[in-house]
Design a protein around this motif. Sequence first.
Motif, PDB file in Angstrom:
ATOM      1  N   PRO A  88       0.831  -1.207   0.000  1.00 38.51           N
ATOM      2  CA  PRO A  88       0.000   0.000   0.000  1.00 38.51           C
ATOM      3  C   PRO A  88       0.866   1.256   0.000  1.00 38.51           C
ATOM      4  N   GLY A  89       0.639   2.120  -0.959  1.00 32.20           N
ATOM      5  CA  GLY A  89       1.451   3.321  -1.061  1.00 32.20           C
ATOM      6  C   GLY A  89       2.865   3.065  -1.523  1.00 32.20           C
ATOM      7  N   GLY A  90       3.172   1.833  -1.918  1.00 34.33           N
ATOM      8  CA  GLY A  90       4.502   1.505  -2.409  1.00 34.33           C
ATOM      9  C   GLY A  90       5.547   1.295  -1.340  1.00 34.33           C
ATOM     10  N   VAL A  91       5.163   1.256  -0.064  1.00 30.83           N
ATOM     11  CA  VAL A  91       6.122   1.080   1.030  1.00 30.83           C
ATOM     12  C   VAL A  91       5.541   0.123   2.066  1.00 30.83           C
ATOM     13  N   VAL A  92       6.425  -0.507   2.869  1.00 27.74           N
ATOM     14  CA  VAL A  92       5.993  -1.477   3.872  1.00 27.74           C
ATOM     15  C   VAL A  92       6.293  -0.959   5.270  1.00 27.74           C
ATOM     16  N   ASP A  93       5.510  -1.437   6.230  1.00 22.79           N
ATOM     17  CA  ASP A  93       5.689  -1.035   7.626  1.00 22.79           C
ATOM     18  C   ASP A  93       6.759  -1.854   8.330  1.00 22.79           C
ATOM     19  N   LEU A  94       7.007  -3.072   7.861  1.00 22.83           N
ATOM     20  CA  LEU A  94       7.935  -3.977   8.536  1.00 22.83           C
ATOM     21  C   LEU A  94       8.714  -4.771   7.510  1.00 22.83           C
ATOM     22  N   LEU A  95      10.016  -4.810   7.673  1.00 24.34           N
ATOM     23  CA  LEU A  95      10.907  -5.618   6.847  1.00 24.34           C
ATOM     24  C   LEU A  95      11.575  -6.653   7.729  1.00 24.34           C
ATOM     25  N   LEU A  96      11.380  -7.919   7.414  1.00 28.76           N
ATOM     26  CA  LEU A  96      12.074  -9.022   8.078  1.00 28.76           C
ATOM     27  C   LEU A  96      13.166  -9.479   7.134  1.00 28.76           C
ATOM     28  N   ASP A  97      14.418  -9.195   7.486  1.00 30.65           N
ATOM     29  CA  ASP A  97      15.513  -9.273   6.522  1.00 30.65           C
ATOM     30  C   ASP A  97      16.557 -10.291   6.948  1.00 30.65           C
ATOM     31  N   ALA A  98      16.653 -11.377   6.178  1.00 30.14           N
ATOM     32  CA  ALA A  98      17.713 -12.360   6.380  1.00 30.14           C
ATOM     33  C   ALA A  98      18.859 -12.179   5.405  1.00 30.14           C
ATOM     34  N   VAL A  99      18.757 -11.201   4.492  1.00 32.12           N
ATOM     35  CA  VAL A  99      19.755 -11.010   3.446  1.00 32.12           C
ATOM     36  C   VAL A  99      20.815 -10.009   3.877  1.00 32.12           C
ATOM     37  N   GLY A 100      20.391  -8.843   4.298  1.00 27.34           N
ATOM     38  CA  GLY A 100      21.302  -7.855   4.877  1.00 27.34           C
ATOM     39  C   GLY A 100      22.192  -7.166   3.879  1.00 27.34           C
ATOM     40  N   GLY A 101      23.222  -7.837   3.425  1.00 23.10           N
ATOM     41  CA  GLY A 101      24.267  -7.192   2.649  1.00 23.10           C
ATOM     42  C   GLY A 101      24.001  -7.157   1.166  1.00 23.10           C
ATOM     43  N   GLY A 102      25.089  -6.895   0.410  1.00 19.57           N
ATOM     44  CA  GLY A 102      24.985  -6.788  -1.027  1.00 19.57           C
ATOM     45  C   GLY A 102      24.120  -5.621  -1.449  1.00 19.57           C
ATOM     46  N   GLY A 103      23.433  -5.772  -2.560  1.00 16.30           N
ATOM     47  CA  GLY A 103      22.586  -4.708  -3.053  1.00 16.30           C
ATOM     48  C   GLY A 103      21.330  -4.504  -2.242  1.00 16.30           C
ATOM     49  N   ALA A 104      20.940  -5.496  -1.410  1.00 18.33           N
ATOM     50  CA  ALA A 104      19.728  -5.362  -0.613  1.00 18.33           C
ATOM     51  C   ALA A 104      19.828  -4.213   0.382  1.00 18.33           C
ATOM     52  N   TRP A 105      21.020  -3.973   0.893  1.00 19.06           N
ATOM     53  CA  TRP A 105      21.195  -2.933   1.913  1.00 19.06           C
ATOM     54  C   TRP A 105      20.770  -1.571   1.372  1.00 19.06           C
ATOM     55  N   ALA A 106      21.125  -1.277   0.139  1.00 18.15           N
ATOM     56  CA  ALA A 106      20.747   0.003  -0.459  1.00 18.15           C
ATOM     57  C   ALA A 106      19.337  -0.026  -1.024  1.00 18.15           C
ATOM     58  N   ALA A 107      18.850  -1.206  -1.416  1.00 18.68           N
ATOM     59  CA  ALA A 107      17.531  -1.291  -2.030  1.00 18.68           C
ATOM     60  C   ALA A 107      16.401  -1.100  -1.033  1.00 18.68           C
ATOM     61  N   HIS A 108      16.620  -1.436   0.233  1.00 18.63           N
ATOM     62  CA  HIS A 108      15.507  -1.486   1.171  1.00 18.63           C
ATOM     63  C   HIS A 108      15.025  -0.142   1.711  1.00 18.63           C
ATOM     64  N   PRO A 109      15.881   0.811   2.063  1.00 17.16           N
ATOM     65  CA  PRO A 109      15.348   2.040   2.679  1.00 17.16           C
ATOM     66  C   PRO A 109      14.242   2.726   1.894  1.00 17.16           C
TER      67      PRO A 109
END
Length: 396
Positions: free
Chosen positions: A266-287
Amino acid sequence: MSPPAPLMRAVVATAGGALRLSRVPPPSASPSQVLLAVAATAVNRADLLQAAGRYPPPDGVTPVLGLEAAGTVMGTPPAGSGLARGDRVVALLQGGGYADVAAADVGCVLRLPPGWGGDDWAVRGAAVMEAWVAAYQVLLLGGCVRPPAAAAGGGPPPPPIEGTAPWGGSPPLPPRSPPPRSVLVTAAAAGVGTAAVQLAAAHFGVPVVIGSAGTPSRRAAVAALGATATVPRPPAAAPAADASPDAPPPPPPPCAYTDGVRAAAPGGVVDLLLDAVGGGGAWAAHPPLLAPDARWVLYGALGGARAATPAVPAALLARRVSLLATTLRGRPAAYRGGLVAAFGREVLPSMAAFPKGGRLAPVVHTVMRLDDVAAAHELVASNAVVGKVVLRVADP
């Protein structure tokens, strides 16, 4: 001379990372522990890291691998434990599950409900404790609460105590935001991920549950568990190491992961991220995918340790995002015991009802023998598993 004590089978890792099934003396139980005759255990990513020398057990914990077990109580349990010899139980361990006998803290042992799993009670039980208790923990840390209709007696859940965890005791937490209305689960086809998707959707009633997985078949499996949408895995490329802290971030390239999350949330954003990936490109992609006052619970680093980027702190500050990093194995016994007790009250009864009316079930990818532990580790490392790989230690 008295005869030598019988030896048991146990799996330990050599200095080079190879797994060895050895004959060793069985463990002894401290006054706060109980011995279990292990029927089955399960492979976790932490076991692979420990075998590679990257996740040593806490001080004083056995080097034998294995963070969970299903089995029967041996001997006489400590008074007041509520356990009896021969009880079928599951246990959350700090180590020692890949063996014929394991020592478990009594607070981290749950008696299985009557009728649990039928002939496969141990296989189903072995797939519960590490994945499901960890998923329960990260969802609670993310602010999830059961909706009023799901609370005991049909009434509203008790109000949370500001500054404390919902299961009481520790750790301290900031004042609560409203429960999340959307959650994004990375590595959603893995053990913790399959549990988190089910718990978020069916237990906590989160309306929007988005799960990421690397292949169409794994995404289909995640959708079948209750995810309202699925997306590919996060980008693997790490940010450029020579990026200037003063330079504005470049415009993001097209990305099936981020575009998929924006379309589903909803609105293109989430209230909660449960992240087992952490590093790599995910770190910059998530905020950019996080709503104002969102929570980002980091519980793994499958994407690697390299994740430095100057854009992330500013993006978190701009959205007032709470970044929480957590593990379970090294937590104090009181914390683990309190979490297990809450899980046993709130979740295990729903799991016991499966498949006759139950909503929650452990996902078992395959069952292998303890002798095949090396092949089991290779299978988990292949990222082709949905749910858990269970190791059968003894015949039921």
